[in-house]
Design a protein around this motif. Structure first.
Motif, PDB file in Angstrom:
ATOM      1  N   GLY A 134       0.782  -1.237   0.000  1.00 27.52           N
ATOM      2  CA  GLY A 134       0.000   0.000   0.000  1.00 27.52           C
ATOM      3  C   GLY A 134       0.807   1.276   0.000  1.00 27.52           C
ATOM      4  N   GLY A 135       2.158   1.174  -0.080  1.00 27.22           N
ATOM      5  CA  GLY A 135       2.972   2.387  -0.116  1.00 27.22           C
ATOM      6  C   GLY A 135       2.846   3.163  -1.401  1.00 27.22           C
ATOM      7  N   ALA A 136       2.250   2.539  -2.416  1.00 25.39           N
ATOM      8  CA  ALA A 136       1.983   3.207  -3.682  1.00 25.39           C
ATOM      9  C   ALA A 136       0.717   2.620  -4.276  1.00 25.39           C
ATOM     10  N   GLU A 137       0.060   3.398  -5.138  1.00 26.14           N
ATOM     11  CA  GLU A 137      -1.114   2.909  -5.856  1.00 26.14           C
ATOM     12  C   GLU A 137      -0.944   3.225  -7.336  1.00 26.14           C
ATOM     13  N   ILE A 138      -0.793   2.192  -8.155  1.00 27.94           N
ATOM     14  CA  ILE A 138      -0.677   2.381  -9.601  1.00 27.94           C
ATOM     15  C   ILE A 138      -2.049   2.729 -10.146  1.00 27.94           C
ATOM     16  N   LEU A 139      -2.123   3.837 -10.868  1.00 26.93           N
ATOM     17  CA  LEU A 139      -3.401   4.370 -11.331  1.00 26.93           C
ATOM     18  C   LEU A 139      -3.718   4.005 -12.777  1.00 26.93           C
ATOM     19  N   ARG A 140      -2.740   4.208 -13.662  1.00 24.23           N
ATOM     20  CA  ARG A 140      -3.009   3.996 -15.085  1.00 24.23           C
ATOM     21  C   ARG A 140      -1.713   3.718 -15.830  1.00 24.23           C
ATOM     22  N   VAL A 141      -1.853   3.011 -16.941  1.00 30.47           N
ATOM     23  CA  VAL A 141      -0.702   2.656 -17.767  1.00 30.47           C
ATOM     24  C   VAL A 141      -1.096   2.775 -19.233  1.00 30.47           C
ATOM     25  N   VAL A 142      -0.082   2.827 -20.081  1.00 33.37           N
ATOM     26  CA  VAL A 142      -0.327   2.842 -21.531  1.00 33.37           C
ATOM     27  C   VAL A 142       0.989   2.529 -22.237  1.00 33.37           C
ATOM     28  N   MET A 143       0.916   1.950 -23.417  1.00 34.46           N
ATOM     29  CA  MET A 143       2.094   1.772 -24.256  1.00 34.46           C
ATOM     30  C   MET A 143       1.871   2.514 -25.561  1.00 34.46           C
ATOM     31  N   LEU A 144       2.819   3.395 -25.882  1.00 38.04           N
ATOM     32  CA  LEU A 144       2.693   4.260 -27.053  1.00 38.04           C
ATOM     33  C   LEU A 144       3.763   3.927 -28.076  1.00 38.04           C
ATOM     34  N   SER A 145       3.442   4.163 -29.322  1.00 36.65           N
ATOM     35  CA  SER A 145       4.440   4.097 -30.386  1.00 36.65           C
ATOM     36  C   SER A 145       5.308   5.344 -30.302  1.00 36.65           C
ATOM     37  N   CYS A 146       6.637   5.172 -30.288  1.00 33.91           N
ATOM     38  CA  CYS A 146       7.523   6.338 -30.262  1.00 33.91           C
ATOM     39  C   CYS A 146       7.466   7.102 -31.589  1.00 33.91           C
ATOM     40  N   GLU A 147       6.995   6.450 -32.618  1.00 37.52           N
ATOM     41  CA  GLU A 147       6.923   7.095 -33.932  1.00 37.52           C
ATOM     42  C   GLU A 147       5.672   7.938 -34.096  1.00 37.52           C
ATOM     43  N   THR A 148       4.520   7.413 -33.612  1.00 32.29           N
ATOM     44  CA  THR A 148       3.249   8.110 -33.835  1.00 32.29           C
ATOM     45  C   THR A 148       2.633   8.677 -32.565  1.00 32.29           C
ATOM     46  N   SER A 149       3.163   8.301 -31.388  1.00 32.48           N
ATOM     47  CA  SER A 149       2.610   8.711 -30.084  1.00 32.48           C
ATOM     48  C   SER A 149       1.196   8.184 -29.867  1.00 32.48           C
ATOM     49  N   ARG A 150       0.820   7.134 -30.589  1.00 34.77           N
ATOM     50  CA  ARG A 150      -0.508   6.555 -30.423  1.00 34.77           C
ATOM     51  C   ARG A 150      -0.414   5.271 -29.606  1.00 34.77           C
ATOM     52  N   ARG A 151      -1.521   4.975 -28.946  1.00 35.94           N
ATOM     53  CA  ARG A 151      -1.596   3.774 -28.111  1.00 35.94           C
ATOM     54  C   ARG A 151      -1.424   2.521 -28.963  1.00 35.94           C
ATOM     55  N   LEU A 152      -0.660   1.542 -28.408  1.00 36.05           N
ATOM     56  CA  LEU A 152      -0.420   0.277 -29.097  1.00 36.05           C
ATOM     57  C   LEU A 152      -1.011  -0.879 -28.296  1.00 36.05           C
ATOM     58  N   ASN A 153      -1.842  -1.664 -28.935  1.00 31.46           N
ATOM     59  CA  ASN A 153      -2.286  -2.930 -28.368  1.00 31.46           C
ATOM     60  C   ASN A 153      -2.027  -4.096 -29.314  1.00 31.46           C
ATOM     61  N   VAL A 154      -1.686  -3.767 -30.560  1.00 31.42           N
ATOM     62  CA  VAL A 154      -1.336  -4.771 -31.557  1.00 31.42           C
ATOM     63  C   VAL A 154       0.015  -4.399 -32.145  1.00 31.42           C
ATOM     64  N   LEU A 155       0.967  -5.333 -32.125  1.00 30.20           N
ATOM     65  CA  LEU A 155       2.305  -5.082 -32.641  1.00 30.20           C
ATOM     66  C   LEU A 155       2.737  -6.248 -33.517  1.00 30.20           C
ATOM     67  N   LYS A 156       3.800  -6.017 -34.273  1.00 34.08           N
ATOM     68  CA  LYS A 156       4.404  -7.125 -35.006  1.00 34.08           C
ATOM     69  C   LYS A 156       5.800  -7.448 -34.465  1.00 34.08           C
ATOM     70  N   GLY A 157       6.307  -6.598 -33.560  1.00 37.27           N
ATOM     71  CA  GLY A 157       7.635  -6.782 -32.990  1.00 37.27           C
ATOM     72  C   GLY A 157       8.657  -5.928 -33.704  1.00 37.27           C
TER      73      GLY A 157
END
Length: 442
Positions: A294-317
């Motif tokens: 309980g010393g911290a509470e993780i609120l939100r996460v996201v993974m973005l493309s460094c090229e487009t700054s858009r959220r990624l949920n599908v990748l090819k590697g």
């Protein structure tokens, strides 16, 4: 890395046959403080009670379906062995009803069902006879059993001379080679060497695919999630959870480490504009399965493309990505650790990124801070499939630390690649590989 300040749902569906059905199984033992109390209770004319009831099992109910594998987990003393002994007929329940159909084979604790004075060959015939096979039927399977056990000339030696690993090889070979309808395995495979364990897991998978039923008891949560269709968590002799392996195992691990479970979603987080004018589509993870001090509470996460700054949920590697974590710090953290871990859908760990193993020193956190962490990396080329990130904030060192907050499966992604070399069963494809071939006359 940039840092700034109802689960009981597994029942026989229409057309599915329950090969084991347990209804309110209960096993009660009488515990006496002194040996003489047993005699005093038996002879007392007024039926005075000198014992206390201990419930090894209490009202345990479940169904096992043909072609399915049921995992049973729980800490030591939870009632797992008692339940298996009832299933195999070694124990009789105090109350409740157990219905089984088909031939059952069990691989329980070492020594069960084997005569230590007999040789391996003699024990094969001994066990086969107990399970109802004629000598002719055992003769037909003998070569297969010996080959699978692979203990060499020791097959002709008394079992009492075997190591634990040799013993479990023979016991497993006998258990699966007699082709039972129900196979029960109780942690015994943990004794064998890694090569034999892989061989056994492959055999279990083949056994399951042939339409048989398997009951697997293990402390190996990875194996439970990989092999089982449903999982029963026994706690103090009762069914605490029964259902989806991923969910039940996560709750069990949270309980075992921190005696906690997932938190409830409290409020929504608004989207956040990016520097390029877009909007970050955050994954609000509050309410996801988690544990921690309980010393911290993780609120939100996201993974973005460094090229487009858009959220990624599908990748090819191979993409350059940025995984971002935001959290509230609720108490002082002296030696902060921030990390992410990628697992496949079987729970196998693919990689971990945290400041401990990459030697990134972080200044101590103080109460009331809002934490923002960015992990910048090239996503590796992996086998196509579904994967998930777990996220953590800890305090200590890589060797010794406490988890302030760990969220299971905080972010789910899918890898899709049409390139054949990424879909041949390998998880990781090596880069910069040279292959040299020379030929000449024979």
């Amino acid at each position: 890395m940039l840092i700034s300040a109802d689960t009981d749902h597994v029942h026989a569906a229409v057309g599915e046959e329950a090969i084991i059905e347990a209804a309110s199984l209960t096993k009660v033992y009488k515990l006496y403080k002194r040996a003489v109390d047993r005699l005093k209770e038996a002879l007392n004319p007024f039926n005075k009670r000198y014992h206390e009831d201990f419930y090894a099992l209490r009202d345990v109910s479940f169904k096992a379906i043909k072609g399915r594998t049921v995992g049973i987990i729980g800490k030591n003393g939870a009632g797992k062995s008692t339940l298996l002994q009832i299933l195999t007929g070694v124990l009789t329940p105090t109350s409740g009803v157990l219905t089984k159909s088909g031939r059952l084979s069990a691989l329980l604790e070492l020594g069960a069902g084997f005569n230590p004075e007999l040789t391996g060959i003699e024990n094969i015939y001994f066990n086969g006879t107990i399970m109802g096979y004629s000598r002719t039927e055992i003769d037909e399977r003998l070569g297969e059993i010996i080959a699978f056990a692979d203990i060499g000339e020791f097959i002709h030696q008394p079992v009492k001379t075997y190591s634990s690993g040799m013993f479990v090889r023979l016991a497993f070979a006998v258990s699966v080679s007699v082709e039972p309808d129900i196979l029960i395995i109780d942690e015994a495979l943990s004794v064998g060497d890694i090569r034999f364990q892989i061989k056994c897991f492959r055999k279990i998978t083949d056994f399951k695919n042939s339409g048989k039923c398997i009951i697997l008891v293990s402390h190996d949560i990875g194996a439970i999630k990989r092999l089982c269709d449903s999982v029963i968590w026994l706690r103090d002799g009762q069914v605490y959870l029964n259902g989806d392996p991923e969910y039940v195992c996560k709750e069990y691990m949270s309980y075992m480490f921190y005696d906690g479970s997932s938190t409830e979603n409290k409020y929504a987080l608004a989207p956040e504009p990016t520097a390029s004018g877009g909007v970050i589509e955050w994954e609000d993870v509050r309410g996801y399965a988690s544990f921690g001090e309980g010393g911290a509470e993780i609120l939100r996460v996201v993974m973005l493309s460094c090229e487009t700054s858009r959220r990624l949920n599908v990748l090819k590697g191979g993409e350059r990505v940025k995984f971002i974590v935001e959290a509230d710090i609720n108490s002082d953290i002296v030696s902060p650790g921030c990390g992410i871990t990628l697992k496949d859908n079987y729970g196998t760990y693919m990689f971990t990124i945290n400041n401990y193993i990459y030697n990134v020193q972080i200044e101590p956190f103080t109460d009331t801070l809002r934490l923002h962490v960015e992990f910048d990396f090239h996503f590796p080329h992996l086998k196509s499939g579904n994967y998930s990130f777990s996220v953590s904030i800890s305090d200590g060192t890589v060797e010794s630390h406490i988890q302030n907050h760990w969220i299971h499966e905080a972010y789910v992604i899918q890898l899709i690649n049409s390139d054949i070399k990424y879909n041949m069963g390998c998880y990781l494809i090596l880069e910069n590989v040279d292959i040299t071939v020379n030929t000449g006359k024979r």
